[in-house]
Design a protein around this motif. Structure first.
Motif, PDB file in Angstrom:
ATOM      1  N   SER A   1       0.059   7.012   2.471  1.00  0.00           N
ATOM      2  CA  SER A   1       1.309   6.268   2.337  1.00  0.00           C
ATOM      3  C   SER A   1       2.168   6.434   3.586  1.00  0.00           C
ATOM      4  CB  SER A   1       2.065   6.756   1.096  1.00  0.00           C
ATOM      5  OG  SER A   1       3.266   6.045   0.924  1.00  0.00           O
ATOM      6  N   PHE A   2       2.212   7.648   4.140  1.00  0.00           N
ATOM      7  CA  PHE A   2       2.991   7.901   5.351  1.00  0.00           C
ATOM      8  C   PHE A   2       2.416   7.150   6.550  1.00  0.00           C
ATOM      9  CE2 PHE A   2       3.414  10.668   9.192  1.00  0.00           C
ATOM     10  CZ  PHE A   2       4.751  10.394   9.446  1.00  0.00           C
ATOM     11  N   VAL A   3       1.104   7.171   6.699  1.00  0.00           N
ATOM     12  CA  VAL A   3       0.473   6.443   7.806  1.00  0.00           C
ATOM     13  C   VAL A   3       0.776   4.952   7.697  1.00  0.00           C
ATOM     14  CG1 VAL A   3      -1.731   5.788   8.835  1.00  0.00           C
ATOM     15  CG2 VAL A   3      -1.332   8.168   8.155  1.00  0.00           C
ATOM     16  N   THR A   4       0.698   4.414   6.486  1.00  0.00           N
ATOM     17  CA  THR A   4       1.009   2.996   6.280  1.00  0.00           C
ATOM     18  C   THR A   4       2.468   2.709   6.598  1.00  0.00           C
ATOM     19  OG1 THR A   4      -0.619   3.005   4.482  1.00  0.00           O
ATOM     20  CG2 THR A   4       0.823   1.090   4.661  1.00  0.00           C
ATOM     21  N   ALA A   5       3.363   3.630   6.200  1.00  0.00           N
ATOM     22  CA  ALA A   5       4.785   3.465   6.514  1.00  0.00           C
ATOM     23  C   ALA A   5       5.010   3.460   8.027  1.00  0.00           C
ATOM     24  CB  ALA A   5       5.598   4.576   5.856  1.00  0.00           C
ATOM     25  N   CYS A   6       4.233   4.258   8.751  1.00  0.00           N
ATOM     26  CA  CYS A   6       4.348   4.274  10.216  1.00  0.00           C
ATOM     27  C   CYS A   6       3.970   2.916  10.803  1.00  0.00           C
ATOM     28  CB  CYS A   6       3.464   5.364  10.810  1.00  0.00           C
ATOM     29  SG  CYS A   6       4.051   7.044  10.504  1.00  0.00           S
ATOM     30  N   THR A   7       2.909   2.292  10.278  1.00  0.00           N
ATOM     31  CA  THR A   7       2.508   0.976  10.778  1.00  0.00           C
ATOM     32  C   THR A   7       3.566  -0.078  10.462  1.00  0.00           C
ATOM     33  OG1 THR A   7       1.283   0.422   8.754  1.00  0.00           O
ATOM     34  CG2 THR A   7       0.078   1.586  10.492  1.00  0.00           C
ATOM     35  N   VAL A   8       4.156   0.009   9.279  1.00  0.00           N
ATOM     36  CA  VAL A   8       5.229  -0.929   8.924  1.00  0.00           C
ATOM     37  C   VAL A   8       6.437  -0.708   9.813  1.00  0.00           C
ATOM     38  CG1 VAL A   8       6.863  -1.559   7.103  1.00  0.00           C
ATOM     39  CG2 VAL A   8       4.449  -1.223   6.544  1.00  0.00           C
TER      40      VAL A   8
ATOM     41  N   ALA B   1      12.712   0.549   6.539  1.00  0.00           N
ATOM     42  CA  ALA B   1      11.663   1.164   7.348  1.00  0.00           C
ATOM     43  C   ALA B   1      12.002   2.614   7.678  1.00  0.00           C
ATOM     44  CB  ALA B   1      11.453   0.363   8.637  1.00  0.00           C
ATOM     45  N   VAL B   2      13.253   2.868   8.040  1.00  0.00           N
ATOM     46  CA  VAL B   2      13.686   4.241   8.324  1.00  0.00           C
ATOM     47  C   VAL B   2      13.574   5.107   7.068  1.00  0.00           C
ATOM     48  CG1 VAL B   2      15.711   5.653   8.878  1.00  0.00           C
ATOM     49  CG2 VAL B   2      15.176   3.659  10.261  1.00  0.00           C
TER      50      VAL B   2
ATOM     51  N   LEU C   1       0.820  -1.210   0.000  1.00  0.00           N
ATOM     52  CA  LEU C   1       0.000   0.000   0.000  1.00  0.00           C
ATOM     53  C   LEU C   1       0.855   1.262   0.000  1.00  0.00           C
ATOM     54  CD1 LEU C   1      -2.871  -0.909   2.497  1.00  0.00           C
ATOM     55  CD2 LEU C   1      -3.052  -0.579   0.026  1.00  0.00           C
ATOM     56  N   ILE C   2       2.083   1.173   0.506  1.00  0.00           N
ATOM     57  CA  ILE C   2       2.935   2.370   0.592  1.00  0.00           C
ATOM     58  C   ILE C   2       3.177   2.971  -0.795  1.00  0.00           C
ATOM     59  CG2 ILE C   2       5.201   3.243   1.276  1.00  0.00           C
ATOM     60  CD1 ILE C   2       5.198   1.135   3.521  1.00  0.00           C
ATOM     61  N   PRO C   3       3.627   2.201  -1.797  1.00  0.00           N
ATOM     62  CA  PRO C   3       3.755   2.793  -3.140  1.00  0.00           C
ATOM     63  C   PRO C   3       2.428   2.881  -3.890  1.00  0.00           C
ATOM     64  CG  PRO C   3       4.523   0.532  -3.189  1.00  0.00           C
ATOM     65  CD  PRO C   3       4.198   0.834  -1.755  1.00  0.00           C
ATOM     66  N   ALA C   4       1.443   2.057  -3.495  1.00  0.00           N
ATOM     67  CA  ALA C   4       0.183   2.028  -4.249  1.00  0.00           C
ATOM     68  C   ALA C   4      -0.582   3.340  -4.128  1.00  0.00           C
ATOM     69  CB  ALA C   4      -0.688   0.875  -3.764  1.00  0.00           C
ATOM     70  N   PHE C   5      -0.584   3.945  -2.954  1.00  0.00           N
ATOM     71  CA  PHE C   5      -1.332   5.194  -2.765  1.00  0.00           C
ATOM     72  C   PHE C   5      -0.819   6.322  -3.672  1.00  0.00           C
ATOM     73  CE2 PHE C   5      -2.600   3.446   1.519  1.00  0.00           C
ATOM     74  CZ  PHE C   5      -3.953   3.396   1.241  1.00  0.00           C
TER      75      PHE C   5
ATOM     76  N   VAL D   1      11.113   9.332   3.669  1.00  0.00           N
ATOM     77  CA  VAL D   1      10.657   9.692   2.323  1.00  0.00           C
ATOM     78  C   VAL D   1       9.190  10.101   2.326  1.00  0.00           C
ATOM     79  CG1 VAL D   1      10.178   8.760   0.029  1.00  0.00           C
ATOM     80  CG2 VAL D   1      12.385   8.312   1.111  1.00  0.00           C
ATOM     81  N   THR D   2       8.345   9.275   2.938  1.00  0.00           N
ATOM     82  CA  THR D   2       6.914   9.587   2.910  1.00  0.00           C
ATOM     83  C   THR D   2       6.571  10.741   3.838  1.00  0.00           C
ATOM     84  OG1 THR D   2       6.496   7.879   4.591  1.00  0.00           O
ATOM     85  CG2 THR D   2       6.260   7.245   2.275  1.00  0.00           C
ATOM     86  N   GLY D   3       7.248  10.849   4.992  1.00  0.00           N
ATOM     87  CA  GLY D   3       6.956  11.937   5.927  1.00  0.00           C
ATOM     88  C   GLY D   3       7.326  13.289   5.364  1.00  0.00           C
ATOM     89  N   VAL D   4       8.562  13.418   4.912  1.00  0.00           N
ATOM     90  CA  VAL D   4       8.997  14.681   4.320  1.00  0.00           C
ATOM     91  C   VAL D   4       8.234  14.927   3.017  1.00  0.00           C
ATOM     92  CG1 VAL D   4      10.965  15.926   3.347  1.00  0.00           C
ATOM     93  CG2 VAL D   4      11.261  14.553   5.407  1.00  0.00           C
ATOM     94  N   GLY D   5       7.987  13.859   2.256  1.00  0.00           N
ATOM     95  CA  GLY D   5       7.227  14.009   1.020  1.00  0.00           C
ATOM     96  C   GLY D   5       5.825  14.540   1.263  1.00  0.00           C
ATOM     97  N   PHE D   6       5.179  14.080   2.327  1.00  0.00           N
ATOM     98  CA  PHE D   6       3.842  14.576   2.654  1.00  0.00           C
ATOM     99  C   PHE D   6       3.871  16.075   2.970  1.00  0.00           C
ATOM    100  CE2 PHE D   6       0.843  15.636   6.106  1.00  0.00           C
ATOM    101  CZ  PHE D   6      -0.342  15.529   5.387  1.00  0.00           C
ATOM    102  N   LEU D   7       4.835  16.506   3.761  1.00  0.00           N
ATOM    103  CA  LEU D   7       4.928  17.932   4.108  1.00  0.00           C
ATOM    104  C   LEU D   7       5.202  18.779   2.866  1.00  0.00           C
ATOM    105  CD1 LEU D   7       6.969  17.669   7.439  1.00  0.00           C
ATOM    106  CD2 LEU D   7       4.529  18.187   7.181  1.00  0.00           C
ATOM    107  N   ILE D   8       6.013  18.270   1.951  1.00  0.00           N
ATOM    108  CA  ILE D   8       6.307  19.012   0.724  1.00  0.00           C
ATOM    109  C   ILE D   8       5.072  19.068  -0.179  1.00  0.00           C
ATOM    110  CG2 ILE D   8       7.688  18.991  -1.399  1.00  0.00           C
ATOM    111  CD1 ILE D   8       9.987  17.835   0.315  1.00  0.00           C
ATOM    112  N   HIS D   9       4.301  17.978  -0.228  1.00  0.00           N
ATOM    113  CA  HIS D   9       3.049  18.001  -0.992  1.00  0.00           C
ATOM    114  C   HIS D   9       2.082  19.033  -0.418  1.00  0.00           C
ATOM    115  CE1 HIS D   9       4.308  14.358  -3.048  1.00  0.00           C
ATOM    116  NE2 HIS D   9       3.189  14.357  -3.754  1.00  0.00           N
ATOM    117  N   LEU D  10       1.979  19.071   0.911  1.00  0.00           N
ATOM    118  CA  LEU D  10       1.080  20.032   1.558  1.00  0.00           C
ATOM    119  C   LEU D  10       1.530  21.459   1.262  1.00  0.00           C
ATOM    120  CD1 LEU D  10      -1.296  20.466   3.521  1.00  0.00           C
ATOM    121  CD2 LEU D  10       0.356  20.347   5.408  1.00  0.00           C
ATOM    122  N   TYR D  11       2.818  21.705   1.377  1.00  0.00           N
ATOM    123  CA  TYR D  11       3.388  23.023   1.090  1.00  0.00           C
ATOM    124  C   TYR D  11       3.121  23.415  -0.367  1.00  0.00           C
ATOM    125  CZ  TYR D  11       7.227  26.459   0.525  1.00  0.00           C
ATOM    126  OH  TYR D  11       7.983  27.571   0.253  1.00  0.00           O
ATOM    127  N   SER D  12       3.224  22.449  -1.274  1.00  0.00           N
ATOM    128  CA  SER D  12       3.054  22.725  -2.702  1.00  0.00           C
ATOM    129  C   SER D  12       1.659  23.225  -3.027  1.00  0.00           C
ATOM    130  CB  SER D  12       3.345  21.463  -3.523  1.00  0.00           C
ATOM    131  OG  SER D  12       4.685  21.057  -3.388  1.00  0.00           O
TER     132      SER D  12
END
Length: 623
Positions: free
Chosen positions: A41-48, A84-85, A7-11, A90-101
């Protein structure tokens, strides 16, 4: 875990496809698809990550991708502490950059296309991290290169942007050529490309073979992570939108090379020589890029050369065998460098597109949130002791050099740290804490960015402040929480911390850098015409980035262009086309000669038939 992993890359892939297909309808609402996709994707990465922290790992095939004789390459994923790290960063910083964009790109006519590219990039990067064999790694290694080309050249109507995208693509192809050869040689030598099988059987490789394969793989890392001599594409990549610069230069594409070398550490250790090359290339790049950053007038180019330099620190760490330290600096760098780039974007947004430091100054009272958060990011980049995560991760690298008695490397890295401190505070002073140097018209319109842009800045600032204290403080045995988490992947080295000596050295180099910046840019008035002016040959050398681009232009680009022109005109037109055209002319001449035999008179044809009959009869009688 398998469902969660996919699900991490699928989203983000789903978000990219939706905006590609329905972009005409989503339009300025494209971020309502793209941002939640990355958030999921970030939430799923957190669970993994939580499951990996409990000791779980996962390796599994998705499907048989290539089957040819004895060769079979399944598309597999591999999840352990390292991946996992990386996924979390990648997904955490990527999410913040998407929000900023969503705020930064508001009103752009290519809004939906931008978010489609951004989601596609994040899909490719997560797949690169999840890859369970070198072939899948190589495919998505190329995919992030393609996405970076699309994003850097996003404003393709500007020649500088389209040229920068092409330059990034071509320079990366140089490194990727070596990477591809390394992957093929690995298959030839070991008969497999699966991580587990390769790393378990590297002992079967002769050290010279391991060295050759490792150096070819590192060639790809030099291109992707902008190390000498394949670094020239990254500063020009500033032509893309600022959030793209943050995404590419923070936690994603440029760190792929560091991740690959760390992931393949067993292969590099088998060589030994390759690790030494990695360390020295990293050190040379760290110092070189830091010198160039000293005098650059463009706020984004200062940060670009800073990225090249900090990547050099990461490679120096993995080259010294301090793999956990290199990955720790990768993570902390993702936080403070994304913060600095997004902060620079906030400044550019507030100043109507201006990014020349010579035309800034006095922004602190008008952009308070941006000023505070960028200052925190700058302190993290400079590694000011005991304040931000940047200090803890950089201290780990210096400790590895000191513990390994690599005193020359230690001295060069300390020099790079002093230069980093200087250009960081120079940037902060010129942008925020000196008298205004912009025009009155621009000054009247300077404003703080909207909340959709400042909230990611605050989040990254908090991460920059707390990460080091949470996972970066060494224990009595000299290991950190971060290193112990990565212990199943990397060997844990204890007792490498220099304690009071390194702390004193850190205070010394940071103090020298700050003092130099204060004396030049704070104590007296700063004139715009005096900033970044090449008053000496040394200034000119640094301002032109040691003339690497001009050298490549004269030694490589122009000769190849001349050879191409010669080949096109002399060989293609003169020889190849000449042969083809000559054959055509010969056929025309031959047909023209025989055309005269077709007179149209029946008596001539009858006489010809009679002559033929006489010849045949004469031939038969002669037998």
């Amino acid at each position: 875990m398998s469902t969660s992993v996919w699900l991490i890359p699928a989203f983000p892939l789903a978000g990219a496809l939706l905006n590609m297909v329905f972009g005409r309808f989503t339009g300025h609402r494209a971020h309502w698809i793209a941002v939640p996709a990355v958030g999921a994707s970030f939430v799923t990465a957190c669970t993994v990550f939580a499951r990996v922290a409990r000791g779980e790992t996962f390796t599994g095939p998705l499907f048989s991708w290539i089957v040819a004789g004895d060769f079979e390459a399944p598309a597999t994923v591999h999840v352990d502490a390292l991946s996992a790290v990386m996924l979390l960063a990648v997904t955490g910083v990527g999410f913040l950059i998407h929000l900023y964009s969503a705020g930064y790109m508001h009103g752009d006519p290519g809004f939906a296309r931008y978010f489609a590219y951004l989601n596609l990039f994040l899909f490719s990067m997560t797949m690169l991290v999840l890859a369970g064999n070198f072939l899948v790694l190589y495919v998505f290694w190329e995919a992030v290169g393609l996405c970076s080309y699309l994003l850097i050249g996003f404003w393709y109507t500007r020649k500088s942007a389209s040229d920068a995208g092409k330059k990034a693509f071509i320079v990366n192809r140089v490194g990727d050529f070596g990477f591809g050869l390394g992957v093929m040689w690995l298959w030839t030598a070991l008969g497999t490309l699966e991580y587990r099988e390769v790393f378990a059987s590297v002992g079967n490789l002769a050290p010279p073979t391991a060295t050759a394969i490792a150096l070819l793989l590192f060639m790809g890392a030099c291109g992707k992570s902008a190390q000498l001599p394949l670094h020239t594409w990254l500063p020009d990549a500033m032509e893309g939108p600022t959030p793209v610069s943050a995404l590419i230069h923070a936690a994603t594409m440029v760190t792929a090379g560091v991740y690959m070398v760390a992931r393949s550490h067993a292969l590099f250790e088998r060589s030994g020589t390759a690790l030494e090359v990695v360390a020295w290339v990293g050190v040379a790049t760290a110092v070189f890029a830091a010198t160039v950053g000293l005098i650059q007038p463009d706020i984004k180019r200062v940060l670009a050369y800073s990225t090249v330099s900090q990547l050099g620190y990461m490679f120096a760490a993995v080259g010294l065998g301090a793999y956990a330290a290199g990955i720790f600096h990768l993570v902390t760098h993702a936080f403070f460098k994304a913060l600095l780039f997004l902060g620079a974007g906030s400044v550019i947004h507030g100043m109507q597109g201006e990014q020349d430091l010579r035309k800034m100054g006095g922004l602190a009272p008008r952009m308070m949130t941006t000023t505070i958060t960028m200052t925190i990011g700058g302190i993290g980049l400079a590694g000011v002791p005991w304040i931000t995560a940047g200090f803890f991760s950089k201290e780990e690298i210096l400790s590895a050099a000191l513990g390994g008695r690599r005193y020359v490397i230690l001295a060069l890295l300390l020099l790079g740290a002093a230069l980093t401190t200087f250009y960081t505070f120079r940037l902060l002073f010129l942008a925020f804490f000196t008298d205004p140097r912009m025009s009155r018209e621009v000054a009247r319109h300077v404003h703080e960015s909207p909340a959709v842009m400042t909230v990611p800045l605050v989040a990254l600032a908090v991460l920059t402040l707390v990460t080091g204290w949470v996972v970066g403080i060494p224990s009595d045995k000299g290991t950190t929480v971060f290193a112990r988490f990565l212990a199943p992947v990397f060997p844990v080295h204890e007792g490498h911390h220099g304690g009071a000596l390194l702390l004193v050295l850190s205070f010394l180099v940071v103090g020298i850098g700050i003092a130099a910046a204060v004396s030049l840019y704070k104590l007296g008035p700063v004139r715009a015409d005096a900033v970044s002016q090449p008053r000496t040959p040394l200034h000119a050398l640094l301002l032109n980035a040691w003339y690497f681009d001009k050298l490549y232009d004269r030694v490589i680009v122009r000769p190849l262009y001349a050879l191409s022109v010669f080949s096109a005109q002399a060989i293609d037109l003169g020889v190849i086309d000449g042969i083809v055209n000559g054959l055509g002319r010969a056929v025309v001449a031959w047909a023209g000669a025989f055309r005269h035999l077709q007179t149209g008179y029946i008596v001539n044809y009858a006489l010809t038939m009679l002559a033929g009959a006489v010849v045949i009869v004469g031939f038969l009688l002669a037998r």
